[in-house]
Design an enzyme around this catalytic site. Structure first.
Site, short mmCIF file in Angstrom:
data_model
loop_
_atom_site.label_atom_id
_atom_site.label_comp_id
_atom_site.label_asym_id
_atom_site.label_seq_id
_atom_site.Cartn_x
_atom_site.Cartn_y
_atom_site.Cartn_z
N THR A 107 0.88 -1.17 0.00
CA THR A 107 0.00 0.00 0.00
C THR A 107 0.91 1.22 0.00
OG1 THR A 107 -1.80 -1.13 1.14
CG2 THR A 107 -1.77 1.27 1.26
N LYS A 182 -7.39 1.49 -3.18
CA LYS A 182 -7.08 1.11 -1.80
C LYS A 182 -7.30 2.28 -0.86
CE LYS A 182 -5.59 -1.33 1.70
NZ LYS A 182 -4.27 -1.98 1.79
N LYS A 250 -0.20 5.21 8.45
CA LYS A 250 0.58 5.36 7.22
C LYS A 250 -0.36 5.45 6.03
CE LYS A 250 2.02 2.05 4.80
NZ LYS A 250 1.59 1.33 3.58
#
Length: 297
Positions: A107, A182, A250
């Site tokens: 990711t 995502k 994050k």
């Protein structure tokens, strides 16, 4: 990794870079599905242990692991980690043959996906950004949902192999589209977990049997994956179910950075990101994302 049934597909030479809680079982499913797997991990001992357990090979650098592979899969921590294993003299791209495909399951930002797509294309190599959803359990069970960005031909070549660890593997659009999808996923999760946290905390303050409440409302419009899989563990104060708060922060940082670029307004997401910062300050860096409820106690 847990056993699953694999669809028959021709054996391919593949490499897997990054053997964390996601990458290790993903690579294991590739080997179990009949592919020839070579692995690399920053900690060589972990790569050696994986090779001993699964019967594959391991190499000391990404370049060596990628040598001769038809497809190189990667799952590391962030943009910088991704660049470190793909670019430079010891990076995967330096060892890949023309016509091979690099698939990144990290990711990361949409920008680094586009950067690597261009770098790979200049070498005659295809690139697919392919972040995953489903967490550690999804990786172990080989049932990840994978969101891809890239060219159709590369996607079509990778999909039969990647289904070893996936239940859905979908092309979302041009390079970077997988990462953007995502981000949408993480926005949804952040809001859902905060709403569920407030609901459970409210019910507990009101003296309700929250396990019974969740059973009842889980049959109606309030039902969600988060409620079904994390509701009762939140009631029990258990927060050791995989995807950590540090990782979610994050990811939400990537979301908020992208929102600054595209002008999207994300007031709830920005607020929940700060709530996760509160959990970190409470020592919950490695709690799973359902730990938002702890700041309401």
């Amino acid at each position: 990794m847990n056993p699953k049934t694999y669809e028959p597909t021709p054996s391919r030479r593949v490499a897997f870079l990054g053997l964390g809680v996601m990458g290790s079982p993903m690579a294991g499913h590739l080997k179990a599905a009949g592919h020839q797997v070579t692995v690399y991990n920053r900690t060589t001992a972990k790569a050696e242990a994986w090779a001993q357990q699964h019967g594959g090979a391991f190499k000391a650098t990404p370049r060596e692991a990628a040598g001769g592979a038809d497809i190189v899969f990667c799952c590391v921590g962030n943009d910088d980690d991704l660049r470190s294993v793909t670019l430079g003299a010891d990076g995967a791209l330096a060892g890949m043959k023309p016509g091979a495909i690099l698939v990144d399951h990290t990711t990361a930002s949409a920008n680094v996906a586009r950067e690597l797509y261009a770098a790979a294309k200049a070498l005659g190599i295809a690139f697919v950004d392919a972040p995953v959803s489903g967490g550690q359990a999804g990786a172990e069970n080989g049932l990840l949902t994978v969101m891809c960005g890239g060219d159709q031909a590369a996607f079509d070549a990778v999909k039969p192999v990647a289904m070893a660890f996936s239940r859905a593997f979908t092309l979302m659009g041009a390079p970077g589209a997988g990462q953007l999808t995502k981000m949408v996923n993480q926005i949804c999760i952040a809001g859902l977990v905060q709403g569920l946290s407030e609901a459970i905390a409210f019910g507990q303050k009101a003296g309700l049997d929250m396990n019974l409440v969740l059973e009842v409302i889980g049959k109606g419009a309030a039902q969600s994956w988060q409620m079904d899989n994390r509701g009762k563990t939140m009631v029990a104060g258990e927060f050791n179910f995989g995807f950590a708060v540090d990782w979610m922060r994050k990811d939400l940082g990537l979301v908020l950075d992208e929102a600054k670029r595209n002008g999207a307004r994300l007031p709830v997401t920005a607020l929940v990101d700060q709530f996760y910062a509160d959990v970190q300050a409470m020592g919950g860096q490695r709690y799973d994302t359902s730990s938002l409820i702890k700041r309401l106690k």
